[in-house]
Design a protein around this motif. Structure first.
Motif, PDB file in Angstrom:
ATOM      1  N   MET A 122     -21.344  41.530  26.333  1.00  0.00           N
ATOM      2  CA  MET A 122     -21.172  41.072  24.950  1.00  0.00           C
ATOM      3  C   MET A 122     -22.411  40.328  24.475  1.00  0.00           C
ATOM      4  N   LEU A 123     -22.922  39.434  25.306  1.00  0.00           N
ATOM      5  CA  LEU A 123     -24.110  38.666  24.955  1.00  0.00           C
ATOM      6  C   LEU A 123     -25.339  39.572  24.849  1.00  0.00           C
ATOM      7  N   ALA A 124     -25.494  40.483  25.808  1.00  0.00           N
ATOM      8  CA  ALA A 124     -26.672  41.353  25.822  1.00  0.00           C
ATOM      9  C   ALA A 124     -26.729  42.236  24.587  1.00  0.00           C
ATOM     10  N   VAL A 125     -25.582  42.775  24.189  1.00  0.00           N
ATOM     11  CA  VAL A 125     -25.556  43.649  23.011  1.00  0.00           C
ATOM     12  C   VAL A 125     -25.715  42.833  21.742  1.00  0.00           C
ATOM     13  N   SER A 126     -24.939  41.761  21.626  1.00  0.00           N
ATOM     14  CA  SER A 126     -24.942  40.991  20.391  1.00  0.00           C
ATOM     15  C   SER A 126     -26.284  40.312  20.137  1.00  0.00           C
ATOM     16  N   ARG A 127     -26.945  39.836  21.206  1.00  0.00           N
ATOM     17  CA  ARG A 127     -28.220  39.134  21.057  1.00  0.00           C
ATOM     18  C   ARG A 127     -29.438  40.032  21.305  1.00  0.00           C
ATOM     19  N   LYS A 128     -29.213  41.323  21.506  1.00  0.00           N
ATOM     20  CA  LYS A 128     -30.297  42.308  21.690  1.00  0.00           C
ATOM     21  C   LYS A 128     -31.229  41.914  22.834  1.00  0.00           C
ATOM     22  N   ILE A 129     -30.626  41.417  23.901  1.00  0.00           N
ATOM     23  CA  ILE A 129     -31.413  40.931  25.028  1.00  0.00           C
ATOM     24  C   ILE A 129     -32.222  42.060  25.666  1.00  0.00           C
ATOM     25  N   CYS A 130     -31.584  43.212  25.879  1.00  0.00           N
ATOM     26  CA  CYS A 130     -32.285  44.310  26.551  1.00  0.00           C
ATOM     27  C   CYS A 130     -33.360  44.925  25.660  1.00  0.00           C
ATOM     28  N   VAL A 131     -33.098  45.012  24.362  1.00  0.00           N
ATOM     29  CA  VAL A 131     -34.106  45.521  23.429  1.00  0.00           C
ATOM     30  C   VAL A 131     -35.327  44.608  23.450  1.00  0.00           C
ATOM     31  N   SER A 132     -35.101  43.320  23.413  1.00  0.00           N
ATOM     32  CA  SER A 132     -36.193  42.349  23.444  1.00  0.00           C
ATOM     33  C   SER A 132     -36.983  42.464  24.742  1.00  0.00           C
ATOM     34  N   ASP A 133     -36.289  42.608  25.850  1.00  0.00           N
ATOM     35  CA  ASP A 133     -36.956  42.737  27.147  1.00  0.00           C
ATOM     36  C   ASP A 133     -37.856  43.971  27.169  1.00  0.00           C
ATOM     37  N   ARG A 134     -37.338  45.115  26.701  1.00  0.00           N
ATOM     38  CA  ARG A 134     -38.135  46.351  26.707  1.00  0.00           C
ATOM     39  C   ARG A 134     -39.362  46.233  25.812  1.00  0.00           C
ATOM     40  N   LEU A 135     -39.179  45.685  24.614  1.00  0.00           N
ATOM     41  CA  LEU A 135     -40.301  45.573  23.686  1.00  0.00           C
ATOM     42  C   LEU A 135     -41.374  44.621  24.213  1.00  0.00           C
ATOM     43  N   LEU A 136     -40.950  43.509  24.771  1.00  0.00           N
ATOM     44  CA  LEU A 136     -41.911  42.525  25.246  1.00  0.00           C
ATOM     45  C   LEU A 136     -42.759  43.080  26.389  1.00  0.00           C
ATOM     46  N   ARG A 137     -42.198  44.011  27.152  1.00  0.00           N
ATOM     47  CA  ARG A 137     -42.922  44.618  28.267  1.00  0.00           C
ATOM     48  C   ARG A 137     -43.816  45.781  27.847  1.00  0.00           C
TER      49      ARG A 137
END
Length: 343
Positions: A122-137
């Motif tokens: 829920m947190l990962a989807v709602s806060r776009k955690i994985c999208v942010s991780d991919r973009l930052l890398r």
């Protein structure tokens, strides 16, 4: 002379507490079959086994070793089938009942782990955690505002099923001040309230929930129940989370609901099949956070289910009613057969 009690499992990974506990019993013979060896050797072990401790992973265990009428017919001494997890997808419980064989699982042993991953999705989807991780890398030139998500605090969470895991999710959700709704046709309204949720019908849950999280089993009543109509009935912009079983939700219909923008995102731990093909439409969507049925795969959960499994097996072989018996109607017949086989 006391008859030797034979337990068989295959050489799939299991927490070592299982083998250690059974081998501490002087009258139990634990045999471990090699899945890479000849089928004849495994069949010989099962023919002699009183207990078969089986992997519940339906796409990892070869189908010929799933517990079916055919396999049971070749296991004349079998008293019980013990699932190595909370589910028992590799076991035909009705076939076991017809054969007079008990089925036990380790339900509840991984509830906390599954609940934590559900909240994590829920947190990962709602806060776009994985999208942010991919973009930052991989990229530069994007803004923090382009990664803006939503808090889950104060949102309405709808639980489809509030058994061991659903109850644990409801408890965690209260820490985020979420309003928790639950639909569970197997429980009374009073019991649902006691487990920390407001009882509602399925239609109300879909219409009002900001996040819908599945915690129901896969059976004839739930298979395919989250189809295009169910996703259309969900609140626009809602999130869909499942740590239940692949097959409860229609993957193509979910991909369409996400692509159209009706749903804002999904967190998926379960698939049909597992793992999903690399070309899966869902895996191509940035709005999807995907995990590989690892919700219950923690050191703590795996130790729990291994320890519980060993204790239930010892109890069954000693004639003690197991606490997590799937088909209790067969127990008197199991005790009669146990007396004949083991004395």
């Amino acid at each position: 002379m006391v008859a030797l009690k034979r337990v068989c499992r295959f050489n799939v990974w299991i927490n070592p507490v299982f083998d250690a506990r059974l081998r501490a019993e002087p009258d139990i013979d634990l045999q471990i079959g090699d899945l890479q060896g000849p089928d004849s050797a495994l069949k010989a072990l099962l023919e002699q086994a009183h207990i078969f401790h089986v992997s519940p992973a339906r796409d990892e265990l070869p189908r010929r070793w799933h517990v079916t009428d055919e396999l049971l017919a070749s296991c004349p001494n079998l008293l019980a089938v013990s699932s190595g997890g909370a589910g028992f997808d590799t076991v035909d419980a009705a076939a076991c009942t017809r054969a007079g064989v008990a089925v036990v699982n380790q339900v509840g042993g991984n509830a906390q782990s599954v609940a934590e991953l559900a909240i994590g999705l829920m947190l990962a989807v709602s806060r776009k955690i994985c999208v942010s991780d991919r973009l930052l890398r991989t990229a530069r030139g994007f803004s923090r505002e382009s990664l803006m998500g939503h808090e889950i605090g104060g949102a309405t969470l709808g639980l489809v099923g509030i058994g061991h895991t659903g109850k644990a999710v409801a408890k965690l959700a209260r820490g985020f001040d979420m309003r928790v709704l639950a639909y569970d046709p197997l429980l009374s309204a009073e019991e649902i309230r006691a487990r920390g949720a407001e009882p509602v019908e399925r239609a109300q849950l879909l219409a009002e929930s900001d996040i819908v999280s599945l915690h129901c089993p896969l059976d004839d009543t739930t298979r395919g129940s989250f189809d295009a109509a169910a996703f259309a009935a969900m609140k626009p912009g809602a999130l869909f989370i499942t740590t239940a079983r692949g097959g409860v939700h229609d993957e193509a219909a979910l991909a369409e609901a996400l692509t159209s923008g009706h749903l804002a995102g999904a967190g998926l731990d379960v698939w049909a099949p597992e793992p999903p093909p690399l070309e899966s439409a869902l895996l191509k969507l940035e709005s999807v956070v995907a995990t590989y049925h690892t919700a219950g795969v923690t050191h703590e959960a795996r130790r729990n289910v291994a320890a519980w499994g060993a204790e239930q097996i010892i109890g069954i072989l000693n004639g003690v009613t197991p606490p997590r018996l799937v088909n209790p109607e067969v127990w008197p017949a199991v005790l009669e057969r146990r007396a004949r086989l083991l004395g």
